[in-house]
Enzyme design. Structure first.
Site, PDB file in Angstrom:
ATOM      1  N   GLY A 252      37.966  16.516  27.671  1.00  9.83           N
ATOM      2  CA  GLY A 252      36.742  16.068  28.323  1.00  9.83           C
ATOM      3  C   GLY A 252      37.085  14.948  29.297  1.00  9.83           C
ATOM      4  O   GLY A 252      37.143  15.128  30.504  1.00  9.83           O
ATOM      5  N   ARG A 253      37.401  13.778  28.725  1.00  8.49           N
ATOM      6  CA  ARG A 253      37.728  12.595  29.522  1.00  8.49           C
ATOM      7  C   ARG A 253      38.768  12.882  30.608  1.00  8.49           C
ATOM      8  O   ARG A 253      38.643  12.400  31.731  1.00  8.49           O
ATOM      9  CB  ARG A 253      38.267  11.501  28.578  1.00  8.49           C
TER      10      ARG A 253
ATOM     11  N   LYS B 245      30.152  17.872  26.829  1.00  3.88           N
ATOM     12  CA  LYS B 245      29.419  16.643  26.511  1.00  3.88           C
ATOM     13  C   LYS B 245      29.921  15.440  27.303  1.00  3.88           C
ATOM     14  O   LYS B 245      29.174  14.494  27.540  1.00  3.88           O
ATOM     15  CB  LYS B 245      29.479  16.343  25.002  1.00  3.88           C
TER      16      LYS B 245
ATOM     17  N   GLU C  92      40.602  21.079  24.294  1.00  2.00           N
ATOM     18  CA  GLU C  92      39.216  20.762  24.662  1.00  2.00           C
ATOM     19  C   GLU C  92      39.142  19.428  25.394  1.00  2.00           C
ATOM     20  O   GLU C  92      38.467  18.506  24.959  1.00  2.00           O
ATOM     21  CB  GLU C  92      38.341  20.690  23.398  1.00  2.00           C
TER      22      GLU C  92
ATOM     23  N   HIS D 293      40.935  17.076  16.429  1.00  2.00           N
ATOM     24  CA  HIS D 293      40.702  16.162  17.540  1.00  2.00           C
ATOM     25  C   HIS D 293      41.285  14.815  17.127  1.00  2.00           C
ATOM     26  O   HIS D 293      40.872  14.253  16.114  1.00  2.00           O
ATOM     27  CB  HIS D 293      39.202  16.048  17.840  1.00  2.00           C
TER      28      HIS D 293
ATOM     29  N   GLY E 217      41.043  14.183  23.655  1.00  2.00           N
ATOM     30  CA  GLY E 217      41.723  12.909  23.447  1.00  2.00           C
ATOM     31  C   GLY E 217      42.612  12.494  24.599  1.00  2.00           C
ATOM     32  O   GLY E 217      43.178  11.404  24.596  1.00  2.00           O
TER      33      GLY E 217
HETATM   34  C1  LIG Z   1      34.159  15.085  22.382  1.00  2.00           C
HETATM   35  C2  LIG Z   1      34.997  16.233  22.011  1.00  2.00           C
HETATM   36  C3  LIG Z   1      36.022  16.655  22.854  1.00  2.00           C
HETATM   37  C4  LIG Z   1      36.414  15.927  24.115  1.00  2.00           C
HETATM   38  O1  LIG Z   1      37.120  14.784  23.821  1.00  2.00           O
HETATM   39  P1  LIG Z   1      37.862  13.921  24.953  1.00  2.00           P
HETATM   40  O2  LIG Z   1      38.432  12.789  24.209  1.00  2.00           O
HETATM   41  O3  LIG Z   1      36.831  13.523  25.945  1.00  2.00           O
HETATM   42  O4  LIG Z   1      38.902  14.780  25.557  1.00  2.00           O
HETATM   43  C5  LIG Z   1      36.743  17.777  22.479  1.00  2.00           C
HETATM   44  N1  LIG Z   1      36.466  18.446  21.337  1.00  2.00           N
HETATM   45  C6  LIG Z   1      35.480  18.066  20.508  1.00  2.00           C
HETATM   46  C7  LIG Z   1      35.227  18.860  19.284  1.00  2.00           C
HETATM   47  C8  LIG Z   1      34.724  16.943  20.811  1.00  2.00           C
HETATM   48  O5  LIG Z   1      33.777  16.557  19.956  1.00  2.00           O
END
Ligand SMILES: *Cc1c(COP(=O)(O)O)cnc(C)c1O
Length: 428
Positions: free
Chosen positions: A297-298, A91, A295, A220, A261
């Site tokens: 993302g950022r 996402k 997980e 998270h 995170g």
């Molecule tokens: C959005 C999300 C992430 C990614 O988070 P970041 O802060 O971008 O690393 C990971 N796991 C879940 C379940 C999320 O909703």
């Protein structure tokens, strides 16, 4: 020299590491031209932007994705968190070349919807490299996951247990717990997701009664977490859940999912140290047989993308300069609203001494930068100091990879998904 020896010499004298070459190959396989950047710097990105503008002659906004940054972040992750497998959170930025590069490097993927699962499977990634990390899923989407063999998901309610039992009973589950504190996160998630301490026992029992295999626990700490201690607290919560599960007679849990995170840079150094410390403190005795996944993302997306926007309008009011650009709050800059981002813009022509040495030392004016839609909310920057710019000039926004284009709309006919991404690789 034999041709084999010649290739060896060529490979050794190539400035690219083997990972960089693999990722370049991945992008080219997707039909992308991959430009090279002379250094790992915003200045080099800007020079590429300038050459793209000269070559293409257009004035639409566009992104540059530096795959060298992605490779570098991948290596830093392996060094700081060896054994913690990253499942990239789609996402954050589902750009196909980013996804396929991460797939080539060996990442798994965190998907939250059918469309995200489809996007990842279409890269040729096996379904066992996907965690369906949405604690509340629509039944039809869960059935789709069952059909394609995505067999790991998260839950934090009895209602979800019931849905998984009826729609995808062979799916293993991770109990999503609420992190004790959100770690000063830019985007806290605890108000929406995560079992509370007194809900853990009943939820584990509900899963057991439903015949589901509880594989482990996830959390998270909130996106853009500021305090590394959030991971320490959350991992101690996970340890408690492992103990509760064993006291309730569940089969031994084996997955610790530390979520996202993370932000690249010094905060990652602190966060990864906190994770290592907490895993040692709480799980040292039973480390064999435990898989740790994450997980992020950022972490992988934010610094890899820069955005170039074109100035399409201008107004002068006294000392104030007002500019309109062709991307805004309803497009890439939705991050100002949803991600509480702080962004900066610099004029392309002034960002490289090589391109325009005369730019430096120019007088600056208090400036407002608006997005293109007819909503006054669509204001990108206020009280930003910029030299005098003209319609047709370009403004560059660095660090625009996380929660930007991914959440843009086509409000007012300005389509975020039409923004092109050009790929490049820097090395150092
Ligand atoms: C959005 C999300 C992430 C990614 O988070 P970041 O802060 O971008 O690393 C990971 N796991 C879940 C379940 C999320 O909703």
């Amino acid at each position: 020299m034999t041709s084999e020896q010649m290739m060896k010499v060529a490979a050794e004298s190539s400035p690219w590491s083997s990972l960089q070459r693999v990722v370049m190959g991945t992008a080219r396989l997707r039909g992308q031209k991959v430009s090279t950047l002379r250094s790992r710097s915003q200045e080099a990105v800007n020079e590429l932007m300038q050459s793209i503008i000269e070559r293409e002659g257009g004035n639409e906004a566009f992104y540059v994705l530096d795959l060298g940054v992605v490779v570098d972040l991948w290596q830093k992750w392996q060094e700081a968190l060896p054994g913690v497998r990253p499942f990239y959170a789609v996402k954050c930025n589902p750009e196909p070349v980013l996804l396929s590069s991460l797939a080539t490097l060996g990442a798994g993927f965190d998907c939250a919807s059918r469309a995200e699962i489809e996007a990842v499977l279409s890269l040729g990634v096996a379904p066992d490299r996907i965690v369906y990390a949405n604690p509340c899923k629509a039944e039809t989407q869960l059935k789709y996951a069952a059909k394609v063999g995505v067999n790991l998901t998260t839950f934090d309610s009895k209602e979800e247990v019931e849905k998984i039992r009826s729609s995808h009973p062979s799916c293993e589950v991770l109990l999503r717990v609420k992190a004790q504190e959100d770690g000063g996160a830019r985007c806290p998630l605890g108000a929406k997701y995560g079992a509370l301490a007194d809900e853990v026992g009943p939820l584990l029992q509900a899963a057991q009664r439903a015949g589901l295999i509880v594989a482990g626990v996830s959390f998270h700490v909130g996106s853009g977490a500021e305090h590394a201690r959030a991971y320490t607290g959350a991992i101690s919560t996970v340890k408690n859940v492992f103990e509760t599960a064993s006291s309730l007679g569940l089969p031994r849990l084996r997955i610790v999912n530390i979520g996202g995170g993370f932000t690249a840079g010094p905060r990652f150094t602190e966060a990864s140290a906190a994770v290592r410390g907490a895993m040692n403190a709480y799980f040292s005795g039973e480390s064999s047989g435990i898989s740790v996944i994450a997980e992020p993302g950022r972490y992988f997306a934010e610094s890899a993308f820069s955005l170039a926007t074109n100035i399409i309008g201008k107004r002068v009011r006294g000392d104030l300069r007002e500019y309109w650009i062709n991307d805004g709050i309803y497009g890439s800059m939705n991050c100002l609203l949803y991600d509480h981002a702080v962004i900066t813009a610099l004029p392309l022509a002034c960002m490289s001494r090589r391109l325009n040495p005369s730019c430096h030392g120019l007088p600056k004016y208090r400036s407002t930068v608006f997005g293109p839609t007819c909503d006054a909310l669509d204001t990108v920057l206020t009280d930003h100091w910029l030299p005098e710019l003209q319609v047709g000039d370009w403004l560059v926004f660095p660090n625009m990879g996380a929660y930007t284009a991914a959440a843009g709309s086509s409000f007012n006919g300005f389509s975020t998904s039409a923004i092109c991404t050009y790929c490049a690789v820097s090395y150092y």
